[in-house]
Motif scaffolding. Structure first.
Motif, short mmCIF file in Angstrom:
data_model
loop_
_atom_site.label_atom_id
_atom_site.label_comp_id
_atom_site.label_asym_id
_atom_site.label_seq_id
_atom_site.Cartn_x
_atom_site.Cartn_y
_atom_site.Cartn_z
N ARG A 198 50.07 45.26 35.65
CA ARG A 198 49.66 43.96 36.20
C ARG A 198 49.74 43.95 37.72
O ARG A 198 48.85 43.40 38.39
CB ARG A 198 50.52 42.85 35.62
CG ARG A 198 50.10 42.44 34.22
CD ARG A 198 50.74 41.12 33.79
NE ARG A 198 52.19 41.12 33.85
CZ ARG A 198 52.98 41.54 32.87
NH1 ARG A 198 52.47 42.00 31.76
NH2 ARG A 198 54.29 41.48 33.00
N VAL A 199 50.76 44.57 38.30
CA VAL A 199 50.91 44.59 39.76
C VAL A 199 49.78 45.41 40.39
O VAL A 199 49.15 44.97 41.36
CB VAL A 199 52.29 45.16 40.17
CG1 VAL A 199 52.35 45.48 41.65
CG2 VAL A 199 53.40 44.18 39.80
N ILE A 200 49.53 46.60 39.86
CA ILE A 200 48.48 47.46 40.43
C ILE A 200 47.11 46.81 40.27
O ILE A 200 46.34 46.73 41.24
CB ILE A 200 48.51 48.85 39.77
CG1 ILE A 200 49.80 49.59 40.14
CG2 ILE A 200 47.28 49.66 40.17
CD1 ILE A 200 50.02 50.88 39.35
N ASP A 201 46.80 46.34 39.06
CA ASP A 201 45.52 45.68 38.84
C ASP A 201 45.37 44.46 39.74
O ASP A 201 44.31 44.21 40.31
CB ASP A 201 45.36 45.27 37.38
CG ASP A 201 45.11 46.44 36.45
OD1 ASP A 201 45.02 47.59 36.93
OD2 ASP A 201 45.01 46.21 35.23
N GLU A 213 42.62 43.79 42.63
CA GLU A 213 41.78 42.60 42.45
C GLU A 213 41.81 41.76 43.73
O GLU A 213 40.76 41.30 44.20
CB GLU A 213 42.28 41.77 41.26
CG GLU A 213 41.37 40.65 40.86
CD GLU A 213 40.03 41.11 40.31
OE1 GLU A 213 39.04 40.37 40.51
OE2 GLU A 213 39.95 42.18 39.68
N ILE A 214 42.98 41.57 44.30
CA ILE A 214 43.10 40.80 45.54
C ILE A 214 42.35 41.48 46.67
O ILE A 214 41.61 40.82 47.42
CB ILE A 214 44.59 40.60 45.90
CG1 ILE A 214 45.24 39.62 44.92
CG2 ILE A 214 44.75 40.10 47.34
CD1 ILE A 214 46.76 39.58 45.01
N TYR A 253 39.21 48.88 43.38
CA TYR A 253 38.65 47.70 42.72
C TYR A 253 37.56 48.12 41.74
O TYR A 253 37.49 47.63 40.61
CB TYR A 253 38.08 46.75 43.78
CG TYR A 253 37.44 45.50 43.24
CD1 TYR A 253 38.22 44.42 42.85
CD2 TYR A 253 36.07 45.40 43.14
CE1 TYR A 253 37.63 43.26 42.36
CE2 TYR A 253 35.47 44.24 42.66
CZ TYR A 253 36.26 43.18 42.26
OH TYR A 253 35.67 42.03 41.78
N ALA A 254 36.70 49.05 42.17
CA ALA A 254 35.63 49.54 41.29
C ALA A 254 36.21 50.25 40.07
O ALA A 254 35.72 50.06 38.95
CB ALA A 254 34.70 50.47 42.06
N LEU A 255 37.26 51.03 40.26
CA LEU A 255 37.89 51.71 39.13
C LEU A 255 38.50 50.69 38.17
O LEU A 255 38.39 50.81 36.96
CB LEU A 255 38.94 52.71 39.60
CG LEU A 255 39.64 53.52 38.52
CD1 LEU A 255 38.63 54.32 37.70
CD2 LEU A 255 40.68 54.44 39.14
N ARG A 256 39.12 49.67 38.70
CA ARG A 256 39.71 48.62 37.86
C ARG A 256 38.65 47.99 36.96
O ARG A 256 38.90 47.66 35.82
CB ARG A 256 40.35 47.55 38.74
CG ARG A 256 40.75 46.30 37.96
CD ARG A 256 41.63 45.39 38.73
NE ARG A 256 41.73 44.05 38.22
CZ ARG A 256 42.07 43.68 37.00
NH1 ARG A 256 42.32 44.57 36.09
NH2 ARG A 256 42.16 42.41 36.66
N HIS A 257 37.45 47.82 37.49
CA HIS A 257 36.37 47.18 36.75
C HIS A 257 35.43 48.19 36.07
O HIS A 257 34.34 47.80 35.64
CB HIS A 257 35.57 46.24 37.68
CG HIS A 257 36.36 45.02 38.06
ND1 HIS A 257 36.42 43.91 37.25
CD2 HIS A 257 37.15 44.76 39.13
CE1 HIS A 257 37.21 43.00 37.82
NE2 HIS A 257 37.66 43.50 38.96
N GLN A 258 35.86 49.45 36.02
CA GLN A 258 35.08 50.51 35.37
C GLN A 258 33.66 50.59 35.93
O GLN A 258 32.69 50.76 35.19
CB GLN A 258 35.04 50.29 33.85
CG GLN A 258 36.41 50.23 33.21
CD GLN A 258 37.17 51.55 33.38
OE1 GLN A 258 36.69 52.59 32.97
NE2 GLN A 258 38.34 51.50 33.98
N ALA A 259 33.53 50.47 37.25
CA ALA A 259 32.22 50.46 37.90
C ALA A 259 31.84 51.81 38.50
O ALA A 259 30.78 51.92 39.10
CB ALA A 259 32.20 49.38 38.99
#
Length: 170
Positions: free
Chosen positions: A5-8, A12-13, A64-70
């Motif tokens: 949650r902290v990393i994501d 995200e921020i 951010y892109a990796l978090r959203h699988q982009a």
């Protein structure tokens, strides 16, 4: 898991804050076009500033892109695998390819930024801007990408969904 949650949340921020940078460099481009074609007075600084802002924007959004699988993926083989096997193949990909790349990216960008800082490196354009902030952003971006990789690998190990949490308003 709190670490996920902290990393994501951090990436995200960063992604949401950087969306403002996109508006900023779009505004500068519009200003420069207006000054150049409507008033016949082109700016000396707008091209160099927008080039650096775009570089900053582009490099900082990796996590951010990796978090959203982009990121670009080639799923020709893994798309046909059972979910459990696909998770293990993806985890192996992180271990074999992603983490070594991200570590080298972080290490080399740190050296790159420190060399630029020590030299007081400037751009060679019409307006001489410092280069080391952009190079330091590469290091920060590499770190954000690396820790997001940790989050994604943990999600695979823990069999957690890889989709970002949705926040419904209303």
């Amino acid at each position: 898991m709190p670490l996920i949650r902290v990393i994501d949340g951090l990436n995200e921020i960063v992604g949401r804050i950087l969306s403002v940078v996109a508006l900023l460099f779009a505004g500068i481009i519009i200003y420069d076009v207006f000054m150049r074609y409507a008033l016949g007075q082109p700016t000396r600084w707008a091209f160099d500033v927008t080039k650096q802002l775009y570089g900053f924007y582009f490099v900082m959004l990796g996590g951010y892109a990796l978090r959203h699988q982009a990121h670009v993926r080639v799923d020709l083989v893994t798309a046909r695998m059972r979910p459990a096997l696909r998770r293990w193949v993806e985890l192996a990909g992180y271990a074999i390819f992603f983490f070594p790349f991200a570590w080298v990216f972080a290490r080399r960008s740190w050296d790159f930024a420190m060399t630029s800082w020590r030299q007081g490196e400037l751009t060679y354009g019409a307006v001489q801007l410092p280069v080391y902030p952009l190079k330091m952003a590469m290091f920060v971006a590499a770190c954000l990408l690396l820790i997001q990789g940790v989050s994604e690998a943990l999600k695979l190990v823990l069999d957690r969904p890889n989709q970002p949490e949705r926040h419904d308003v209303g």
